[in-house]
Structure formats: C-alpha cells, structure tokens
Design an enzyme around this catalytic site. Structure first.
Site, PDB file in Angstrom:
ATOM      1  N   SER A  45       0.836  -1.207   0.000  1.00  0.00           N
ATOM      2  CA  SER A  45       0.000   0.000   0.000  1.00  0.00           C
ATOM      3  C   SER A  45       0.863   1.246   0.000  1.00  0.00           C
ATOM      4  CB  SER A  45      -0.873   0.052   1.248  1.00  0.00           C
ATOM      5  OG  SER A  45      -1.528  -1.157   1.452  1.00  0.00           O
TER       6      SER A  45
ATOM      7  N   HIS B 248      -1.285  -2.808  -6.913  1.00  0.00           N
ATOM      8  CA  HIS B 248      -1.990  -2.548  -5.653  1.00  0.00           C
ATOM      9  C   HIS B 248      -3.498  -2.759  -5.818  1.00  0.00           C
ATOM     10  CE1 HIS B 248      -3.268   0.582  -2.425  1.00  0.00           C
ATOM     11  NE2 HIS B 248      -3.160  -0.607  -1.885  1.00  0.00           N
TER      12      HIS B 248
ATOM     13  N   GLU C 231      -4.039  -0.144  -8.766  1.00  0.00           N
ATOM     14  CA  GLU C 231      -2.990   0.833  -9.078  1.00  0.00           C
ATOM     15  C   GLU C 231      -1.759   0.056  -9.545  1.00  0.00           C
ATOM     16  OE1 GLU C 231      -3.619   4.670  -6.144  1.00  0.00           O
ATOM     17  OE2 GLU C 231      -2.724   2.920  -5.219  1.00  0.00           O
TER      18      GLU C 231
ATOM     19  N   ASN D 167      -4.441   6.600  -1.721  1.00  0.00           N
ATOM     20  CA  ASN D 167      -4.192   6.826  -0.294  1.00  0.00           C
ATOM     21  C   ASN D 167      -3.647   8.224  -0.035  1.00  0.00           C
ATOM     22  OD1 ASN D 167      -5.136   4.411   0.709  1.00  0.00           O
ATOM     23  ND2 ASN D 167      -3.185   3.370   0.438  1.00  0.00           N
TER      24      ASN D 167
HETATM   25  N1  LIG Z   1      -5.667  -5.319   4.078  1.00  0.00           N
HETATM   26  C1  LIG Z   1      -5.898  -4.358   3.196  1.00  0.00           C
HETATM   27  O1  LIG Z   1      -6.948  -3.698   3.203  1.00  0.00           O
HETATM   28  C2  LIG Z   1      -4.883  -4.071   2.127  1.00  0.00           C
HETATM   29  C3  LIG Z   1      -5.292  -3.416   0.958  1.00  0.00           C
HETATM   30  C4  LIG Z   1      -4.353  -3.197  -0.061  1.00  0.00           C
HETATM   31  C5  LIG Z   1      -3.040  -3.602   0.116  1.00  0.00           C
HETATM   32  N2  LIG Z   1      -2.661  -4.217   1.275  1.00  0.00           N
HETATM   33  C6  LIG Z   1      -1.255  -4.664   1.382  1.00  0.00           C
HETATM   34  O2  LIG Z   1      -1.211  -6.053   1.113  1.00  0.00           O
HETATM   35  C7  LIG Z   1      -0.174  -6.670   1.870  1.00  0.00           C
HETATM   36  C8  LIG Z   1      -0.751  -7.793   2.713  1.00  0.00           C
HETATM   37  O3  LIG Z   1      -1.718  -7.253   3.583  1.00  0.00           O
HETATM   38  P1  LIG Z   1      -2.793  -8.185   4.315  1.00  0.00           P
HETATM   39  O4  LIG Z   1      -3.774  -7.260   4.945  1.00  0.00           O
HETATM   40  O5  LIG Z   1      -3.254  -9.246   3.389  1.00  0.00           O
HETATM   41  O6  LIG Z   1      -1.873  -8.840   5.457  1.00  0.00           O
HETATM   42  P2  LIG Z   1      -2.156 -10.159   6.319  1.00  0.00           P
HETATM   43  O7  LIG Z   1      -1.389  -9.977   7.565  1.00  0.00           O
HETATM   44  O8  LIG Z   1      -3.615 -10.444   6.388  1.00  0.00           O
HETATM   45  O9  LIG Z   1      -1.485 -11.337   5.458  1.00  0.00           O
HETATM   46  C9  LIG Z   1      -0.097 -11.492   5.276  1.00  0.00           C
HETATM   47  C10 LIG Z   1       0.208 -12.960   5.065  1.00  0.00           C
HETATM   48  O10 LIG Z   1       1.584 -13.090   4.707  1.00  0.00           O
HETATM   49  C11 LIG Z   1       2.094 -14.229   5.358  1.00  0.00           C
HETATM   50  N3  LIG Z   1       3.565 -14.155   5.414  1.00  0.00           N
HETATM   51  C12 LIG Z   1       4.352 -13.578   6.348  1.00  0.00           C
HETATM   52  N4  LIG Z   1       5.661 -13.758   6.035  1.00  0.00           N
HETATM   53  C13 LIG Z   1       5.673 -14.457   4.874  1.00  0.00           C
HETATM   54  C14 LIG Z   1       6.712 -14.969   4.054  1.00  0.00           C
HETATM   55  N5  LIG Z   1       7.991 -14.772   4.347  1.00  0.00           N
HETATM   56  N6  LIG Z   1       6.384 -15.679   2.940  1.00  0.00           N
HETATM   57  C15 LIG Z   1       5.097 -15.894   2.627  1.00  0.00           C
HETATM   58  N7  LIG Z   1       4.067 -15.434   3.368  1.00  0.00           N
HETATM   59  C16 LIG Z   1       4.363 -14.733   4.471  1.00  0.00           C
HETATM   60  C17 LIG Z   1       1.425 -14.205   6.726  1.00  0.00           C
HETATM   61  O11 LIG Z   1       1.496 -15.473   7.352  1.00  0.00           O
HETATM   62  C18 LIG Z   1       0.000 -13.811   6.329  1.00  0.00           C
HETATM   63  O12 LIG Z   1      -0.783 -14.925   6.019  1.00  0.00           O
HETATM   64  C19 LIG Z   1       0.495  -5.551   2.664  1.00  0.00           C
HETATM   65  O13 LIG Z   1       1.594  -5.078   1.958  1.00  0.00           O
HETATM   66  C20 LIG Z   1      -0.600  -4.492   2.733  1.00  0.00           C
HETATM   67  O14 LIG Z   1      -0.086  -3.200   2.876  1.00  0.00           O
HETATM   68  C21 LIG Z   1      -3.549  -4.475   2.270  1.00  0.00           C
END
Ligand SMILES: NC(=O)c1ccc[n+]([C@@H]2O[C@H](COP(=O)([O-])OP(=O)(O)OC[C@H]3O[C@@H](n4cnc5c(N)ncnc54)[C@H](O)[C@@H]3O)[C@@H](O)[C@H]2O)c1
Length: 401
Positions: A128, A149, A161, A200
């Site tokens: 993000s 994104h 994005e 954002n």
């Molecule tokens: N949640 C949102 O609304 C949102 C929206 C857009 C972008 N994002 C971005 O997406 C990304 C993920 O966010 P999320 O909310 O899904 O997080 P999350 O914490 O729900 O999921 C992350 C996952 O990655 C796994 N993980 C950790 N280390 C790892 C590794 N070395 N190899 C493989 N998997 C690994 C974790 O076990 C977990 O299952 C972030 O960069 C976040 O900024 C989030």
C-alpha cells in the site's frame, strides 16, 4: 495490433506470496479468471485456512448464482498451496507478493523470488505504501518489478494501481495493466514511485483536513461526517471511513506521507495518537472514533451544514495538482482512482473543473491565510493554470480540455 501477442497472454501461471486478507482474495480472483495459482505462506495451517476461505467465498458466488458449482470446483482445482518458493515459482509468468507491510521482509521475499522464478517472470508487490524501487533493488531484474496494488476485497473492488519503480520497464507496466483488465479490473498508472501512490495520498489529505478542523473545534465528528455524507455525497464521513479502514492503517499511512511530503501532511497527533495508544483502532475492534459494537454509526442528517465540504475538495484538488505537477499521474487516472477506489461521487480534477480552479485556489489561499498550514498552500501548478485562465469548464480548459 493484429498478429501481436499481448505480453500478458504469456502469463498462464501465477504465484501469490502471503495468503492473508489480500493474498487469498488475489489468489481467488486469478483462479476464477483461469490462471493456475500457487499460494505461498509460512506454514500449512495458514494455507489450509486460506483455502477454506476461498472455498467459502466461491460457495457464496454459487449461492448468489454468479457462477456455477462446476466453475467453483474448477477454480479450486487451479489453486495449489506450498511453503516452498521453488515449488511455487518454477514455471510462472507472474508473482504477486502480499506479505505484511514491512520493507525488510519484502526485500527478502523479492530476493528469494528472483532465484525461484524464471528470469522472464514479472514480480509484483501489493504494497500500500512501500517503495517499489527498493524491492526491485533486491533482485537482478528491477525492470520486471512493479507495484500491483489491489483494493480490499480484491474480488469486489474494481480498481488496481500499477506502480512504476525507478527501474521498471514500460513493458512490465503495460503487461500488468493488461493482466488487471483480464481480471475484470480498471488499472490506473502511477508513473513514479511516490508514497501513498494516488488513492491513499489524496484520501490522506482529506482525512487530515477533517482531523485538524475537528481539533480546532470548527466542527464535531458527527457534524463533519454528516456534511461530508449528505451535503458532499460521499459514501461515508471521514471519521467513519477512517474507523472502517482501521486507525492503525490510517496512522501508518499518515506517518509515511508526512515523512515523504513534510509539513503538507502534518498529522493531527492530538486527535489520532490517543486512540492508537488505547488500541481503539476502529471497526475491527469495535471502537475507534465511533462505537461500532451495535453496527455502523448513525450519522444524523440534521448536521449537514456544519462543515464546509469544499475544504475537503480543496485539499484533495491541491494534492491532485501535486501528483500531476510531479508527472506521477494523469487527471483521468486520479479521478478514476478516487471514484473506483473509494467511491467518491466525482474525481477531484473533475470537481475542480466544474467548480472552477480559481474558486478552489482562492479557497486554499483563504485557508492558508487563516491557519498558516502547508496543506492549504496552493500547488504552483494550480496557480499556473489559473494565471493562464485555465480555470475549468467555463473556460473550456482546466485539468481537462
Ligand atoms: N488489508 C488491506 O486492506 C490491504 C489493501 C491493499 C493492500 N494491502 C497490502 O497487502 C499486503 C498484505 O496485507 P494483508 O492485509 O493481506 O496482510 P495479512 O497480515 O492479512 O497477510 C499477510 C500474510 O503473509 C504471510 N507471510 C508472512 N511472512 C511471509 C513470508 N515470508 N512468505 C510468505 N508469506 C508470508 C502471513 O502469514 C499472512 O498470512 C500488505 O503489503 C498491505 O499493505 C492491504
């Protein structure tokens, strides 16, 4: 072009790294659209849970008759899970990383992917806020590293994005934009690796203005939200939306914007920090600015005049002008981003063209005189357009011709 094979046609298989909130949704989306996907996480139990969530979600689609049971079965059959990057990366065309928002972790993951995938594969990050350029540097193929994104939830939100890092090739950007379209999404291009990308960053400006207005006691929380919703036509008030997004996330993004753009994004610490300290971080914990334990907060209709919504528009238009001046985005992509990424009733550039860039610039100048805060200082691009007479629709030239 006839006879030309789109680069994205070469992508048949994908890997998604991280199977959390975003990763499992992106996996589902890819598999629903015919791609073979390998979903990677740190242990099998997490992967089992993620696959269960996908199964449940596909079941809902069947229930609503959006897809047939056999489509759901075929989608699930296209998804495999593994903890091994080598296994997942073997013959893929694209990897999409959706691991936690931490640069060191992402760099490690990109370095591993660089070894585990064919040298032709594109490596994309769903970050993000973090720098795509930095992630590219962790590999030997910065030209094939970019941001992709998605918005939450990925199967529902229409926007993606696509972010170009300093080393990203035009072909990579074009291929990911084609891929997004094949997934039924509308891509917008962030031409430079700027913090907050488009959506954002502009949302952050609108949040900040509202938080400062509240802090100065120019409006109540309910009054500001009532005005934004019922006078402005936005789907949620800013406080309601911040709670919905999560104050922890809004706080982190705010910090990154402040680091990147300085005083223009000075956070209103008195308003947000106490809530963060008490872990009142919004809807997901039941309390933030509002109490969510009994559902969505009720925003009263009768306060719809309390806050001047043009103030939100003015700072949003100003930030849009900065993005254009920095050549990071086009007015079209900015407007599309805000409408599809956050359901704004209009994009800021369209709004400025209709209301008048002169009107918006004067509003900013008034606020700047009154409060002496950088967020109100008109972007030089706005001043330039106004001085040329490019004041919007009434002059047949503004952000748009
Ligand atoms: N949640 C949102 O609304 C949102 C929206 C857009 C972008 N994002 C971005 O997406 C990304 C993920 O966010 P999320 O909310 O899904 O997080 P999350 O914490 O729900 O999921 C992350 C996952 O990655 C796994 N993980 C950790 N280390 C790892 C590794 N070395 N190899 C493989 N998997 C690994 C974790 O076990 C977990 O299952 C972030 O960069 C976040 O900024 C989030």
């Amino acid at each position: 072009m006839e006879g030309k094979i789109l680069a994205s046609e070469k992508i048949k298989k994908a890997a998604v790294i991280g199977s959390g909130a975003m990763g499992h949704g992106i996996t589902e989306l890819l598999a629903m659209n015919g791609y073979e996907v390998s979903m990677v996480d740190i242990n099998d139990e997490i992967l089992r849970n993620a696959k269960e969530k996908i199964k449940w979600s596909l079941g809902k689609f069947v229930e609503k008759r959006r897809i047939r049971q056999e489509d759901a079965d075929a989608t699930l059959a296209r998804i495999s899970t593994t903890t091994s990057y080598e296994e997942a990366g073997r013959d893929i065309g694209v990897a999409i990383e959706a691991a936690p928002e931490n640069m060191d972790l992402k760099k490690t993951i990109f370095a591993k992917l660089d070894h585990a995938t064919p040298s032709t594969a594109i490596l994309a990050s769903n970050t993000s806020t973090l720098s795509i350029t930095e992630m590219g540097k962790a590999t030997k193929r910065a030209d094939r590293v970019a941001g992709m994104h998605f918005f939450n939830p990925p199967h529902q939100m229409a926007l993606v994005e696509i972010i170009r890092g300093d080393g990203t090739s035009q072909e990579t950007v074009a291929t990911l934009a084609e891929l997004a379209k094949k997934l039924g999404k509308t891509p917008i291009i962030v031409r430079k690796d700027v913090r907050g990308f488009i959506v954002n960053r502009i949302l952050g400006a609108a949040f900040n203005e509202a938080f400062w207005a509240y802090h100065r006691k120019e409006g109540t929380m309910l009054g500001i939200d009532s005005s934004v919703k019922y006078t402005g036509g936005f789907p949620m008030g800013w406080f309601e939306l911040a709670d919905f997004v999560g104050l922890d996330i809004a706080y982190e993004v705010g910090k990154i914007l402040y680091e990147a753009y300085g005083e223009r994004f000075k956070p209103c610490s008195d308003v947000i920090d106490p809530l963060i300290r008490e872990h009142k971080i919004g809807q997901k914990v039941g309390v933030g600015f509002y109490d969510w334990t009994k559902g969505r907060p009720r925003i009263p209709f009768n306060l719809l005049d309390e806050y001047d919504v043009d103030r939100s528009w003015a700072v949003a238009v100003n930030e849009a002008a900065w993005l254009i001046r920095d050549d990071a985005a086009s007015p079209e992509d900015i407007d599309t981003g805000m409408k599809l990424g956050t359901y704004w009733p209009q994009g800021p550039c369209e709004h400025a063209d209709r209301s008048g860039l002169d009107v918006m610039t004067n509003k900013l100048k008034d606020l700047y005189t009154k409060y002496n805060m950088e967020m109100y200082k008109p972007c030089p691009l706005l001043e330039e357009y106004v001085s040329k007479g490019w004041i919007g629709k009434k002059a047949a030239r503004g952000f748009y011709k």
